[in-house]
Motif scaffolding. Sequence first.
Motif: not given
Length: 828
Positions: A235-236, A239, A248, A251, A255-256, A259, A268, A489, A492-493
């Motif tokens: 995942d990291n 991103l 992208m 992704i 996660m999308s 965001f 993204l 990261l 952030t997530i």
Amino acid sequence: MSFNKPAANDRLTAIHHPSIWLVVLTAGLLLGQAFAVIPQAIPLRVAFVVLLPLGFLVSSRTRRIGSLVLVAALAFSVGYVRHRQLLYPSFAPNHLCSVMQQDSSLYLEGVLSQEPQKLPNRTRWLLSSERIWHATGAEEISGNILVNVRGTRREWHYGDRVRFSVRPNIPRGNGNPGGFDYAAYLADREIYATGFLDNDGQVELVERAPDFLRGKVESLRREIRRFIDRNFSPDNGALLKALTVGDMGEIPKTMSFDFTAAGVNHVLSISGLHVSMLGLVIFAMVRFGLGLSSTLLLRWNLLKFATFCSFFAVVFYTALAGAMVPTVRSAIMIGVYELAVLLDREEEVLTSLTLAALLIALVWPSVITDISFQLSFLAVFFIAWGMRKVQEWLPRRAREELPQERSWWKHKVGKVGLQLAVPILATVGTAPLIAHYFGHLSLAGFLSNPVIVPLVGFVVVPLGLLIGFLALTFSAAAWPLVWVMEHLLSLTIWLVHLLAQLPLANIGVPSPNLLEVGGLYLFLLSILLIRTSRYAVVALVVVVGFLTVDGWYWWHERWNRKELRVTHLDVGHGDAAVVELPGSKVLLIDAGGAPTGEFDTGEAIVGPFLRSRKIVKVDYLMVSHPRIDHYGGMRSIVREFGPSEFWSGPGKGQTTRFEDLEEALEQSKIKRLILNNKEPCRAIDGVKLCVLHPPQDATEDGSVLLRLEFGKVRLLFAGDLDKREEQGLQGKTKELRSAVIKVPRHGGAASSTSEFVAAVQSRLAIFSVAARNRFGLPRDEVISRYREAGAEILRTDEDGAIIVETDGSTIRYAGYRSGRQGTINFNN
């Protein structure tokens, strides 16, 4: 309320301002591009209108205005013609679209003009065609083709010359109200053909010889991607690849979604935000670092030198991100402003923005239709112009006080207020378009943008680029930074996920149409101008009146309908019908579905249509048959449109998609009803709903047969009824007889027997079927049966969405794509 007396003088000053020529030229060019989208071409005889401003050139008093109008008209013509040529081209004899035949294979040779784009279940190639191979030799051709490859076992690069057999197709335009026009999207990129390969096993690599400069850049991008794949968690790593090299494709959907719900989905994709913030970081580092030397401070103009260095960083980042069109456009915007700084014109932000828009419109003839262009320029415009207006609204005394006379805490509060105004202005300025395109607004964006954007732009992206540079030069030095970046990261997530869970973080809203979007922007501009222009008051009154009338219309349409309205959507090989009952309630019968999980018909087709009709709640959901082409898109409808009841037959789907649907129903605590023909008919807002099949003791995955009755009109939804089930309905001619039928099994030979068709006696037969489907549906003999029985034939593959409206005595129908219309009257 007071107005400035010299308003007339201000208008004259605006007309004589040098930048007015730039504004008029840019506006005319973009407006011409926008008008080119209208399907009906502007008649050639209208071209004489361009010459009308010549009459104003005679008088010295009107000469300047006439010249401006003439420039605008010429720019409009250029923008219109260039974009029109993209959307409706005349192909050369050797173009791929001229030599290809529908449903025929070609042995094609060409060059990959972009690095292959890896997506979750496929890889996308953009191929520049060069020749077609026949048994007797090669035929030189031209034209681009977009090829989707389901499985790739080998590594393919930009510049590879390849050969393979493919069956090219012409992309289809939008067939549903509120839908995405994929054909126009590709045409704007000069792509007029698509193809599909199951795998790359039969693809021949002829030559690997990319362009030298871009080939080197793509090679660097691949090395950075490999380093990230080796050293970061999935995942990291996904991103980080999106933020550093613009990839992208990996992704995760979850996660999308987070965001998007948090209002930071723009983070993204590499755009003006990332490029400008990196440029700002480099600018600050260079200016601060060199500013430590008093000699350099005295001898150099550090402001301009730091700007110059910043520009090179922007160019490097743009190239490293793949030089994708949105990133290049952002680099042009920033480059124009940095040029203004070098020329000591940095205060003219709006002029720089207009010049950037002009340059971009000259390079890309269809840029006005690009969502990223629209949102980027609107955000910058509202920030730059809005901040100017906000500062004008400040008390005059506060603006004229000397620094030593100001209150310390008032000064700090004012600075914080102005900083908070930036994301607010950007959010408000882009909200109408975001609602139009996506049908969502994120209230969490007011909290998440001030946190996530600086974290990503000032920390994650610069550190990620540093790691990428070290990975290419001295990978051992990158290890300590990898550990730091992994945690950044993850942070952030986690923050985005936390913000996405806030109440009302992401709310579905009715999608305004383009006319309503224009009204909303006129409203916003009138508010900003209301203190300086009396015309703003007039505009505000007019637009409020328009929005009030528009709101009344939709209130009547959504909450006080007198008619029954059914829209059979074009979802490819599948069924989906939106039933708007008299009053306000809505029933959705099926939601289509594709075998692969990548394309969600509920999210991409059904949801946008519902929002275009200002529907934010669907009261009843029904799955007529437990096959994926009926329930595949239903999960997103459950999650976004808050249904009260879910109806289905006794059968269940045997896929993970059906399990996901059941989980969503369970989490939403939606009432479930198993339908059978022993249940009494149910009346909802004057419409009688009767289940004619399956029987009460059915255990297999039989189809639901539902009849709607409103006044003298009956509509039959036959789902996937087959011959055996039709035979079980023999003797029920009275119950089956209906004016409109949704033909069972997409018009396949396994249903619609002569006896069934004769019993229904339909006047209108609707086939929900995919274009160019591999099953050969609908079958000609089935169409003939309905036609011979007196039914008008409508098909979603040809007519697009099919809209049927009735007041109980008259039926009106129309095809959204084909424009076919008709009326059936039952009063006689």
